[in-house]
Design an enzyme around this catalytic site. Structure first.
Site, short mmCIF file in Angstrom:
data_model
loop_
_atom_site.label_atom_id
_atom_site.label_comp_id
_atom_site.label_asym_id
_atom_site.label_seq_id
_atom_site.Cartn_x
_atom_site.Cartn_y
_atom_site.Cartn_z
CD GLU A 108 -7.06 6.28 5.85
OE1 GLU A 108 -7.45 6.27 4.66
OE2 GLU A 108 -5.95 6.73 6.19
CG HIS A 122 -7.79 3.99 0.45
ND1 HIS A 122 -7.30 3.58 -0.75
CD2 HIS A 122 -6.79 4.64 1.09
CE1 HIS A 122 -6.03 3.96 -0.84
NE2 HIS A 122 -5.69 4.60 0.27
CG HIS A 169 -1.21 6.87 -1.57
ND1 HIS A 169 -2.42 7.04 -2.22
CD2 HIS A 169 -1.47 6.10 -0.50
CE1 HIS A 169 -3.37 6.39 -1.54
NE2 HIS A 169 -2.82 5.81 -0.50
CG ASP A 220 -1.09 4.92 3.51
OD1 ASP A 220 -1.33 5.22 2.32
OD2 ASP A 220 -1.92 5.08 4.43
CD GLN A 263 -7.07 11.14 -1.47
OE1 GLN A 263 -5.89 10.82 -1.46
NE2 GLN A 263 -7.89 10.85 -0.47
CG HIS A 314 -2.01 1.04 1.11
ND1 HIS A 314 -3.35 0.72 0.98
CD2 HIS A 314 -1.95 2.39 1.07
CE1 HIS A 314 -4.05 1.84 0.89
NE2 HIS A 314 -3.23 2.87 0.95
ZN LIG Z 1 -3.73 4.88 1.10
#
Ligand SMILES: [Zn+2]
Length: 411
Positions: free
Chosen positions: A221, A218, A66, A317, A160, A64
């Site tokens: 969270e 996702h 970005h 992440d 996102q 995971h």
């Molecule tokens: Zn993420």
């Protein structure tokens, strides 16, 4: 990056085995055979590495990450609340000015960091939507292409700013899949209502069916026990026959459910064979922000999921971005944080922690040639420590990193 073809590694210590071994590597970059060392004196010759009793593991996998966000901290105003929501809002504004070239440059830096610490494969979530458009995706795909001989990268189309909230997201996700992305992403908890969250999940499955691909969403969270998207994801996984092809990333809210409901949800995830990814550094940092004391840790119920047979991995992440100002791309640091965050400290538990950055993510990636057995691809990391516990405690720089039998030497 310089490269050196390796044919043999001597004096290697292997996980779960006594003594020292020699690994022979064939011309196709696979482990051809493994022999018990007959002599401790390795010959220093071209194509040979003396592991000197160090631990040889399959390369780490970061499930995971970005890359479009990596090293963007200075390009975005300060996240004063430190929350996920402020980070999303700040990044939404900043990414308007990002170009594919700028994204590619930062992504390359992060990929090199990951390789230098022994990562051999990454699953990356790239931001696509009406603000990011396809610029960030273009940048990340260009970085993947440049680094394809050194690391394997799966790319997830990540909306996102939501799918229902952001009307342009779904079309961009489709276009991104056509550009070469591998997996459909999502952000179910970010929609305005639980109904919209469910609708998003249905749309993700529609898209996954269209492209016959996996999903990595996702989800939940947040510390809010009201966030209950993941049970819907699990139910939809069974309904669509997508077992084993779905990953739930974060799943923080599960830690805040009351025990009876948590047990039900864990059972559903096991039934649906949903893979779970926890991101210990980022979860510790972003969650608990609405708590005074006691403060929650933010991670999902790692040990309970593992005990129920759910495949749990740990990811980095973020690397130095508005969500998380830390992160180095070192998976041993991620393992170290995971061990702390869920009190995983016995030798067996540290084995599970190591699994979370090696064989568990390999399962999610459906790698059948991963490991330190004959026939496996020689994607290896050699660590200058002799036990797994010492690897997690000391988090050393690798003595060597190999991709398909080729040693990668960082310039
Ligand atoms: Zn993420």
């Amino acid at each position: 990056m310089n490269r050196q073809k390796i044919t043999r590694i001597d004096n290697a210590r292997l996980r779960g085995r006594e003594g020292l071994y020699t690994l022979n590597i064939d011309g196709a970059g696979r482990i051809a055979s493994i022999e018990k060392n007959t002599s401790h004196a390795a010959l220093a010759a071209d194509g040979r590495i003396d592991a000197a009793g160090g631990l040889v593991l399959p390369s780490f996998i970061d499930l995971h990450l970005h890359l479009d966000l990596a090293y963007s901290l200075e390009l975005v105003p300060e996240n004063r609340s430190g929350t996920l929501l402020e980070a999303i809002a700040l990044y939404s504004e900043a990414k308007k000015s990002f170009t594919p070239g700028n994204v590619c440059e930062r992504a390359l830096r992060a990929i090199r960091d990951e390789i230098s610490f022994g990562t051999g494969a990454i699953r990356n979530h790239v931001d696509v939507g009406s603000t990011a458009e396809l610029r960030l995706c273009e940048g990340v795909l260009a970085a993947r292409e440049k680094m394809k001989d050194f690391i394997d990268i799966e790319v997830v189309t990540f909306p996102q700013d939501g799918v229902i909230r952001d009307h342009g997201a779904l079309d961009r996700m489709k276009a991104a899949m056509k550009m070469g992305c591998d997996i459909v992403g999502g952000i179910a908890h970010y929609e305005r209502t639980p109904r919209d969250s469910q609708r998003q999940i249905e749309l993700l499955f529609d898209l996954a069916e269209e492209f016959d691909c996996r999903i990595d969403c996702h989800i939940d969270e947040t510390d809010s026990p009201e966030s209950r998207c993941v049970e819907y994801l699990a139910a939809e996984t069974v309904k669509r026959g997508w077992q084993g092809r779905v990953t739930a990333s974060h799943v923080c809210a599960l830690a805040s459910y009351e025990p009876v409901h948590a047990a039900k949800v864990i059972g559903l995830l096991a039934e649906a064979q949903v893979h779970v990814v926890t991101n210990p550094g980022v979860n510790l940092h972003l969650q608990g922000r609405f708590d005074t004391y006691p403060k929650r840790r933010g991670l999902t119920r790692v040990r309970e999921l593992m005990a129920a047979g759910v495949n749990v991995s740990a990811g980095q992440d973020c690397i130095k971005d508005p969500f998380y100002p830390f992160g180095t791309g070192q998976m041993l640091e991620v393992a170290h944080l995971l061990a702390h965050a869920d009190h995983l400290s016995s030798p067996n538990q540290l084995g599970s922690v190591m699994d979370a950055i090696t064989i568990n993510p390999a399962r999610s990636m459906r790698r059948t040639d991963y490991g330190t057995m004959p026939g496996c691809q020689a994607d290896l990391v050699i660590l200058p420590v002799d036990t797994l516990q010492e690897a997690i405690r000391c988090r050393p720089r690798p003595a060597a990193v190999l991709k398909r039998g080729v040693r990668l030497l960082m310039k």
